[in-house]
Design a protein around this motif. Structure first.
Motif, PDB file in Angstrom:
ATOM      1  N   THR A 116       0.843  -1.207   0.000  1.00 38.45           N
ATOM      2  CA  THR A 116       0.000   0.000   0.000  1.00 38.45           C
ATOM      3  C   THR A 116       0.872   1.249   0.000  1.00 38.45           C
ATOM      4  OG1 THR A 116      -1.934  -1.035   1.015  1.00 38.45           O
ATOM      5  CG2 THR A 116      -1.635   1.318   1.416  1.00 38.45           C
TER       6      THR A 116
ATOM      7  N   ILE B  19       0.851   5.453   0.647  1.00 34.71           N
ATOM      8  CA  ILE B  19       0.106   6.545   1.269  1.00 34.71           C
ATOM      9  C   ILE B  19       0.862   7.846   1.034  1.00 34.71           C
ATOM     10  CG2 ILE B  19      -0.962   7.389   3.378  1.00 34.71           C
ATOM     11  CD1 ILE B  19      -1.029   4.582   4.433  1.00 34.71           C
TER      12      ILE B  19
ATOM     13  N   ALA C 121      -1.906  12.498   4.670  1.00 37.67           N
ATOM     14  CA  ALA C 121      -2.986  11.580   5.027  1.00 37.67           C
ATOM     15  C   ALA C 121      -2.912  11.280   6.528  1.00 37.67           C
ATOM     16  CB  ALA C 121      -2.887  10.291   4.225  1.00 37.67           C
TER      17      ALA C 121
ATOM     18  N   ILE D 202      -4.319   8.390   9.064  1.00 40.88           N
ATOM     19  CA  ILE D 202      -4.903   7.054   9.015  1.00 40.88           C
ATOM     20  C   ILE D 202      -4.955   6.476  10.426  1.00 40.88           C
ATOM     21  CG2 ILE D 202      -4.703   4.751   7.984  1.00 40.88           C
ATOM     22  CD1 ILE D 202      -5.087   7.054   5.945  1.00 40.88           C
TER      23      ILE D 202
ATOM     24  N   ILE E 192      -6.667  -2.175   6.844  1.00 42.41           N
ATOM     25  CA  ILE E 192      -6.560  -1.773   5.443  1.00 42.41           C
ATOM     26  C   ILE E 192      -5.823  -2.880   4.697  1.00 42.41           C
ATOM     27  CG2 ILE E 192      -5.581  -0.077   3.845  1.00 42.41           C
ATOM     28  CD1 ILE E 192      -5.836   1.991   6.089  1.00 42.41           C
TER      29      ILE E 192
ATOM     30  N   ASN F  66      -3.314  -0.810  -1.833  1.00 41.76           N
ATOM     31  CA  ASN F  66      -4.140   0.390  -1.950  1.00 41.76           C
ATOM     32  C   ASN F  66      -3.269   1.605  -2.241  1.00 41.76           C
ATOM     33  OD1 ASN F  66      -7.029  -0.377  -1.143  1.00 41.76           O
ATOM     34  ND2 ASN F  66      -5.804  -1.322   0.473  1.00 41.76           N
TER      35      ASN F  66
ATOM     36  N   ILE G  32      -3.504   5.532  -1.416  1.00 45.84           N
ATOM     37  CA  ILE G  32      -4.224   6.483  -0.566  1.00 45.84           C
ATOM     38  C   ILE G  32      -3.564   7.842  -0.752  1.00 45.84           C
ATOM     39  CG2 ILE G  32      -4.855   7.023   1.811  1.00 45.84           C
ATOM     40  CD1 ILE G  32      -4.705   3.992   2.393  1.00 45.84           C
ATOM     41  N   ARG G  33      -4.262   8.748  -1.400  1.00 39.92           N
ATOM     42  CA  ARG G  33      -3.638   9.995  -1.824  1.00 39.92           C
ATOM     43  C   ARG G  33      -3.693  11.062  -0.738  1.00 39.92           C
ATOM     44  NH1 ARG G  33      -1.778  10.267  -7.130  1.00 39.92           N
ATOM     45  NH2 ARG G  33      -0.832  12.080  -6.145  1.00 39.92           N
TER      46      ARG G  33
ATOM     47  N   VAL H  42      -6.162  12.241   2.704  1.00 43.73           N
ATOM     48  CA  VAL H  42      -7.204  11.253   2.993  1.00 43.73           C
ATOM     49  C   VAL H  42      -7.246  10.991   4.492  1.00 43.73           C
ATOM     50  CG1 VAL H  42      -7.868   8.818   2.718  1.00 43.73           C
ATOM     51  CG2 VAL H  42      -7.120  10.166   0.729  1.00 43.73           C
TER      52      VAL H  42
ATOM     53  N   MET I  65      -8.968   8.188   7.340  1.00 43.57           N
ATOM     54  CA  MET I  65      -9.671   6.940   7.616  1.00 43.57           C
ATOM     55  C   MET I  65      -9.641   6.724   9.123  1.00 43.57           C
ATOM     56  SD  MET I  65      -8.271   4.402   4.606  1.00 43.57           S
ATOM     57  CE  MET I  65      -8.565   4.745   2.869  1.00 43.57           C
TER      58      MET I  65
ATOM     59  N   PHE J  37      -7.980   5.794  -3.428  1.00 39.36           N
ATOM     60  CA  PHE J  37      -8.650   6.797  -2.605  1.00 39.36           C
ATOM     61  C   PHE J  37      -8.002   8.139  -2.905  1.00 39.36           C
ATOM     62  CE2 PHE J  37      -8.841   2.659  -0.697  1.00 39.36           C
ATOM     63  CZ  PHE J  37     -10.191   2.524  -0.369  1.00 39.36           C
TER      64      PHE J  37
END
Length: 260
Positions: A56, A58, A62, A64, A82, A86, A88-89, A92, A94, A113
């Protein structure tokens, strides 16, 4: 071996997988678990009881795994999980879950995302989901596999969005969306099927034809929306139609968007 920039703050108790890259000014909390080859570009905060799957990425700013944006949250121990691969830009957010919602926010694999989107407490996000810029997914929502939500859209808490559905930009989704549905408008209306998405996935023409016929029955058939779905369960042998029927007849805390 993991590559950790000298300016990053990584708690000693955090578990960092092999091949991870943690960029400048990242902050990693003590309960965080990063799988293999996770890449945090820079200025990323990962906190809480949060696990992030292999591969992933990120992007900067972000946040998270922070606590839920819910007044009922009382500091109880909750989780964010998660999946793998992924993207994740920037900016973001979460959040972890709440005790009242099961205590777990979950994101599947291979999602995208985009900048500024939000996944709230206790949401369940499937695989290959795309949330475009500034999308907000409310608490307790279920977003199934292969869903696309257009930019600046909002999904009301407790709403379910069935697999393969597409939500147009600038749409407020306040009720459940059938699998492969197409929803557009400032107050979301079910306007058809996601035919482009079905074709891109290589769905057989016979299944697309069956879905179109099922949609027409849901739109114009006799009886209530649920009655029409029950008739489809008896009349159609398409797996895609049966998937739609199972979704409609499943448990829900919201009404449905029905064909206009």
């Amino acid at each position: 071996m993991a590559g950790i920039h000298p300016s990053a703050v990584v708690a000693e108790e955090a578990q960092i997988g092999p091949g991870c890259a943690i960029g400048p000014f990242c902050v990693i909390g003590p309960e965080v678990v990063l799988g293999a080859d996770v890449n945090l570009k820079s200025h990323v905060v990962v906190t809480g009881d949060t696990h992030i799957g292999d591969g992933t990425e990120i992007y900067p700013f972000a946040v998270i795994g922070e606590i839920p944006q819910d007044k009922k949250f009382g500091g109880e121990r909750t989780q964010l999980r998660i999946g793998a691969r992924n993207r994740i830009r920037e900016h973001v957010t979460m959040n972890t879950g709440t005790a009242g919602g099961g205590g777990l926010t979950r994101v599947g694999d291979d999602g995208l995302f985009l900048a500024g989107c939000h996944v709230a407490h206790d949401a369940q996000i499937g695989d290959r989901v795309v949330l475009v810029n500034s999308v907000a997914i409310g608490g307790h929502c279920i977003v199934e596999d292969d869903v696309i939500v257009g930019g600046l859209s909002g999904v009301h808490q407790f709403v379910r969005i069935g697999r393969g559905a597409i939500i147009g930009a600038l749409t407020m989704v306040a009720n459940d969306v059938i699998p492969h549905g197409l929803v557009v408008g400032p107050r979301g209306e079910l306007d058809g099927l996601n035919l482009v998405g079905l074709k891109r996935k290589g769905v057989k023409r016979s299944d697309i034809t069956a879905l179109r016929a099922a949609f027409q029955m849901l739109k114009d058939g006799e009886g209530t929306f649920q009655d029409r779905a029950r008739r489809l369960a008896d009349e159609s042998d398409s797996d895609f139609v049966q998937q739609m029927v199972a979704f409609i007849l499943g448990a829900s805390d919201r009404n449905f968007l029905t064909p206009r």
